[in-house]
Write a protein that holds these residues in place. Structure first.
Motif, PDB file in Angstrom:
ATOM      1  N   UNK A   1       0.823  -1.213   0.000  1.00 53.60           N
ATOM      2  CA  UNK A   1       0.000   0.000   0.000  1.00 53.60           C
ATOM      3  C   UNK A   1       0.853   1.257   0.000  1.00 53.60           C
ATOM      4  N   UNK A   2       2.126   1.129   0.380  1.00 55.59           N
ATOM      5  CA  UNK A   2       2.967   2.319   0.483  1.00 55.59           C
ATOM      6  C   UNK A   2       3.512   2.772  -0.871  1.00 55.59           C
ATOM      7  N   UNK A   3       3.039   2.142  -1.963  1.00 58.08           N
ATOM      8  CA  UNK A   3       3.366   2.675  -3.272  1.00 58.08           C
ATOM      9  C   UNK A   3       2.669   4.007  -3.514  1.00 58.08           C
ATOM     10  N   UNK A   4       1.513   4.202  -2.875  1.00 62.11           N
ATOM     11  CA  UNK A   4       0.759   5.458  -2.988  1.00 62.11           C
ATOM     12  C   UNK A   4       0.728   6.213  -1.664  1.00 62.11           C
ATOM     13  N   UNK A   5       0.557   5.484  -0.573  1.00 59.30           N
ATOM     14  CA  UNK A   5       0.550   6.085   0.768  1.00 59.30           C
ATOM     15  C   UNK A   5       1.924   5.816   1.387  1.00 59.30           C
ATOM     16  N   UNK A   6       2.880   6.701   1.166  1.00 60.41           N
ATOM     17  CA  UNK A   6       4.260   6.388   1.520  1.00 60.41           C
ATOM     18  C   UNK A   6       4.457   6.310   3.035  1.00 60.41           C
ATOM     19  N   UNK A   7       5.412   5.458   3.400  1.00 62.55           N
ATOM     20  CA  UNK A   7       5.728   5.261   4.812  1.00 62.55           C
ATOM     21  C   UNK A   7       6.390   6.513   5.397  1.00 62.55           C
ATOM     22  N   UNK A   8       6.185   6.755   6.668  1.00 58.49           N
ATOM     23  CA  UNK A   8       5.368   6.065   7.653  1.00 58.49           C
ATOM     24  C   UNK A   8       4.164   6.908   8.051  1.00 58.49           C
ATOM     25  N   UNK A   9       3.886   7.923   7.222  1.00 57.77           N
ATOM     26  CA  UNK A   9       2.712   8.761   7.472  1.00 57.77           C
ATOM     27  C   UNK A   9       1.455   8.162   6.858  1.00 57.77           C
ATOM     28  N   UNK A  10       1.604   7.446   5.735  1.00 61.02           N
ATOM     29  CA  UNK A  10       0.461   6.822   5.048  1.00 61.02           C
ATOM     30  C   UNK A  10      -0.668   7.840   4.851  1.00 61.02           C
ATOM     31  N   UNK A  11      -0.290   8.961   4.279  1.00 65.42           N
ATOM     32  CA  UNK A  11      -1.203  10.094   4.178  1.00 65.42           C
ATOM     33  C   UNK A  11      -2.156   9.964   2.990  1.00 65.42           C
ATOM     34  N   UNK A  12      -3.457  10.079   3.246  1.00 62.84           N
ATOM     35  CA  UNK A  12      -4.425  10.102   2.151  1.00 62.84           C
ATOM     36  C   UNK A  12      -4.296  11.391   1.351  1.00 62.84           C
ATOM     37  N   UNK A  13      -3.966  12.480   2.015  1.00 69.93           N
ATOM     38  CA  UNK A  13      -3.775  13.758   1.327  1.00 69.93           C
ATOM     39  C   UNK A  13      -2.635  13.652   0.318  1.00 69.93           C
ATOM     40  N   UNK A  14      -1.575  12.996   0.707  1.00 66.47           N
ATOM     41  CA  UNK A  14      -0.437  12.802  -0.201  1.00 66.47           C
ATOM     42  C   UNK A  14      -0.842  11.951  -1.396  1.00 66.47           C
ATOM     43  N   UNK A  15      -1.588  10.882  -1.155  1.00 62.21           N
ATOM     44  CA  UNK A  15      -1.983   9.966  -2.221  1.00 62.21           C
ATOM     45  C   UNK A  15      -2.958  10.607  -3.198  1.00 62.21           C
ATOM     46  N   UNK A  16      -3.650  11.639  -2.790  1.00 62.69           N
ATOM     47  CA  UNK A  16      -4.627  12.298  -3.666  1.00 62.69           C
ATOM     48  C   UNK A  16      -3.972  13.230  -4.676  1.00 62.69           C
ATOM     49  N   UNK A  17      -2.737  13.601  -4.474  1.00 64.23           N
ATOM     50  CA  UNK A  17      -2.076  14.547  -5.357  1.00 64.23           C
ATOM     51  C   UNK A  17      -1.532  13.845  -6.603  1.00 64.23           C
ATOM     52  N   UNK A  18      -1.597  14.491  -7.760  1.00 68.60           N
ATOM     53  CA  UNK A  18      -1.077  13.890  -8.989  1.00 68.60           C
ATOM     54  C   UNK A  18       0.384  13.498  -8.903  1.00 68.60           C
ATOM     55  N   UNK A  19       1.156  14.203  -8.069  1.00 68.27           N
ATOM     56  CA  UNK A  19       2.581  13.882  -7.941  1.00 68.27           C
ATOM     57  C   UNK A  19       2.794  12.443  -7.497  1.00 68.27           C
ATOM     58  N   UNK A  20       1.886  11.940  -6.666  1.00 69.50           N
ATOM     59  CA  UNK A  20       2.009  10.566  -6.195  1.00 69.50           C
ATOM     60  C   UNK A  20       1.872   9.588  -7.348  1.00 69.50           C
TER      61      UNK A  20
ATOM     62  N   UNK B   1       2.431  10.243 -10.445  1.00 69.23           N
ATOM     63  CA  UNK B   1       3.486  10.493 -11.433  1.00 69.23           C
ATOM     64  C   UNK B   1       4.713   9.624 -11.212  1.00 69.23           C
ATOM     65  N   UNK B   2       4.877   9.087 -10.004  1.00 66.65           N
ATOM     66  CA  UNK B   2       6.025   8.221  -9.736  1.00 66.65           C
ATOM     67  C   UNK B   2       6.106   7.100 -10.758  1.00 66.65           C
ATOM     68  N   UNK B   3       4.959   6.570 -11.144  1.00 70.89           N
ATOM     69  CA  UNK B   3       4.922   5.468 -12.114  1.00 70.89           C
ATOM     70  C   UNK B   3       4.307   5.875 -13.446  1.00 70.89           C
ATOM     71  N   UNK B   4       3.306   6.735 -13.403  1.00 74.45           N
ATOM     72  CA  UNK B   4       2.561   7.059 -14.623  1.00 74.45           C
ATOM     73  C   UNK B   4       3.152   8.273 -15.320  1.00 74.45           C
TER      74      UNK B   4
END
Length: 524
Positions: free
Chosen positions: A250-269, A271-274
């Motif tokens: 799950x930390x591919x989108x919600x990075x450790x160790x905050x596992x932030x939903x706000x972070x995962x909602x941003x396009x930058x997240x 962009x790591x793969x796409x």
């Protein structure tokens, strides 16, 4: 000034072409002939850098010795720690010292670097065979873990404290280190999606229900079972893990160790793969009006709020592809076409439900007529792009059928099956971008890179890129290059036939320091 008539000029031009392209190959021994005469050095000599003279060295290392004499430096392994100048020309390949065996039906054919255990933790990290172990012995509580790691790795403790795991809302329990990693320090586990799913059942269910083309199939199906990473050495395929392992963690989108939903909602997240060739979603989004507004205003948005039109003035990746937190990205996707390389009219009647679902997402801000017109524009542009590919393939297949491609498949190192099959032959070849002729590479790029990117540009409503960028006009350019290469191959063949030369592909197409590492030779 010489007085040369048209006929004389044609004869002189013909002789110049023959001299430049053919005479050197007739008079000069091939590289393989010059290098295959010697034997091989013993391992002790190779691992200890040597100043042996070129005439004393093995054929497969002659180049390194010739370069060492020119550069006035010793020949040695690439892992010695010594600096080899001018591109490492006096060094030779040694390979990684430690590899982990592969998995799945092709597992016996390839290996992974040890980094795989962080991306496929259930199979590698958490097993007795591949576990990294620990120098610390004992069982510890979460409080003891935090006390120690505030010294050892304070960054992850800070991130954990900022998360809902470390600072839960009223009435919720702390989710500590021991919950995810266990208490036994000698046998610490690395969390995979199943551990996260113990608490996040809805998200896990959505993630695992995704069909082909979703995150749920990115690793075991697309990477492992299709075997798309097996032909190349482990050092190259290691990069594939970072993206494809989104299936396992799950930390591919919600990075450790905050596992932030706000972070995962941003396009930058995303962009790591796409992003980049074959995955130009992020770039195309950024070139759209949606992306432009995001770049101008996104820093002022409250990303902790749910994704809806009340909270966000334009949609983001997650807004469209994961509405209301749906972790099954296939639910708001489109027809799976192997990264856009298969042709389908996404607006056809049988896909009406999918199209209507997209219209519903667009209706948050646009009229349904506006959305339908733009999606129809995408359909038609994509279909047109395939006409250029078919035109190119007709040219290439004519060359193949007349034995004019240089090199032909038989003249190349075998593919990962151990066979020499034309890479672009539908249903029989192994489509790839390496260990092929130039015209095959150009044709591959025209399909896999450019047609796919046209689809991504049109679907994200990017205006610049389909025309002036790397795409529709670039596809025109690629078609020109393919025709140009075909013209040269045909003309060379006519010249060879006229002067009685039987061309044979040069040995460097089949063998080389890197080429010999490809799986095909082992399979052969």
């Amino acid at each position: 000034m010489l007085n040369i008539n048209t006929k004389q000029f044609s004869i002189i031009t013909f002789l110049i072409v023959v001299y430049i392209f053919f005479i050197p190959h007739i008079l000069t021994p091939s590289f393989a002939q010059k290098t295959d005469e010697a034997g091989s050095l013993d391992l002790e000599t190779l691992l200890g850098e040597t100043n042996a003279m070129p005439q004393e060295m093995p054929g497969n290392l002659r180049f390194q010795y010739e370069m060492s004499k020119l550069l006035d430096e010793r020949v040695g392994p690439d892992d010695s720690g010594n600096v080899h100048h001018a591109g490492g020309l006096s060094s030779f390949y040694t390979g990684p010292k430690k590899l982990f065996s592969g998995k799945g039906k092709f597992g016996h054919l390839y290996s992974f670097l040890p980094v795989v255990r962080w991306y496929d933790p259930a199979y590698y990290y958490n097993s007795d065979t591949f576990h990294p172990g620990s120098t610390v012995d004992g069982e510890f509580t979460n409080k003891e873990c935090v006390t120690c790691h505030m010294v050892e790795s304070p960054g992850i403790v800070t991130q954990w404290k900022q998360s809902k795991h470390g600072t839960p809302s009223r009435g919720k329990d702390v989710v500590g280190c021991d919950k995810c990693h266990g208490k036994n320090h000698k046998k610490l586990t690395m969390p995979s999606y199943d551990i996260c799913g113990e608490c996040h059942e809805k998200q896990l269910k959505g993630h695992r229900e995704g069909g082909q083309g979703s995150h749920a199939h990115a690793y075991h199906f697309e990477l492992i079972e299709l075997g798309c990473q097996i032909e190349k050495p482990a050092e190259e395929t290691a990069a594939c893990l970072g993206c494809h392992a989104v299936e396992n963690r799950c930390d591919g989108c919600h990075t450790r160790h905050r596992f932030s939903t706000a972070e995962a909602r941003k396009p930058n997240s995303c962009a790591t793969c796409h992003s980049g060739p074959e995955q130009y979603e992020y770039e195309m989004y950024m070139q759209s009006y949606h992306g432009m507004i995001f770049q101008g205003e996104g820093q002022t948005w409250d990303w902790t709020k749910p994704l809806n039109a009340e909270n966000y003035s334009v949609p983001t990746c997650a807004y469209c592809h994961m509405p209301k937190g749906d972790h099954n990205v296939i639910n708001t996707s489109t027809v799976y076409t192997y990264m856009g390389t298969s042709l389908v009219d996404r607006g056809a009647d049988q896909y009406k439900a999918t199209r209507d679902a997209w219209i519903t997402v667009c209706k948050d801000c646009h009229s349904p007529r506006f959305a339908r017109d733009h999606l129809e524009s995408m359909d038609e542009a994509v279909k047109l792009s395939f006409t250029k590919y078919r035109e190119a393939m007709r040219i290439v297949m004519d060359l193949y059928n007349n034995n004019l491609i240089d090199p032909m498949p038989i003249d190349l190192a075998p593919d990962s099956t151990g066979h020499n099959v034309f890479s672009l032959l539908p249903g029989k070849g192994e489509m790839r971008k390496y260990n092929i002729s130039n015209i095959e590479r150009l044709t591959y790029e025209m399909l896999v890179d450019i047609i796919d990117a046209i689809f991504k540009a049109k679907s994200h409503n990017a205006y610049y890129s389909p025309i002036y960028g790397y795409w529709e006009w670039a596809q025109d350019r690629w078609l020109i290059q393919i025709k140009d290469e075909a013209s040269k191959l045909k003309r060379f063949a006519e010249i060879e036939e006229k002067i009685g030369i039987k061309h044979r592909a040069y040995s460097f197409w089949k063998h080389g320091e890197y080429t010999d590492l490809l799986l095909g030779w082992k399979r052969k």
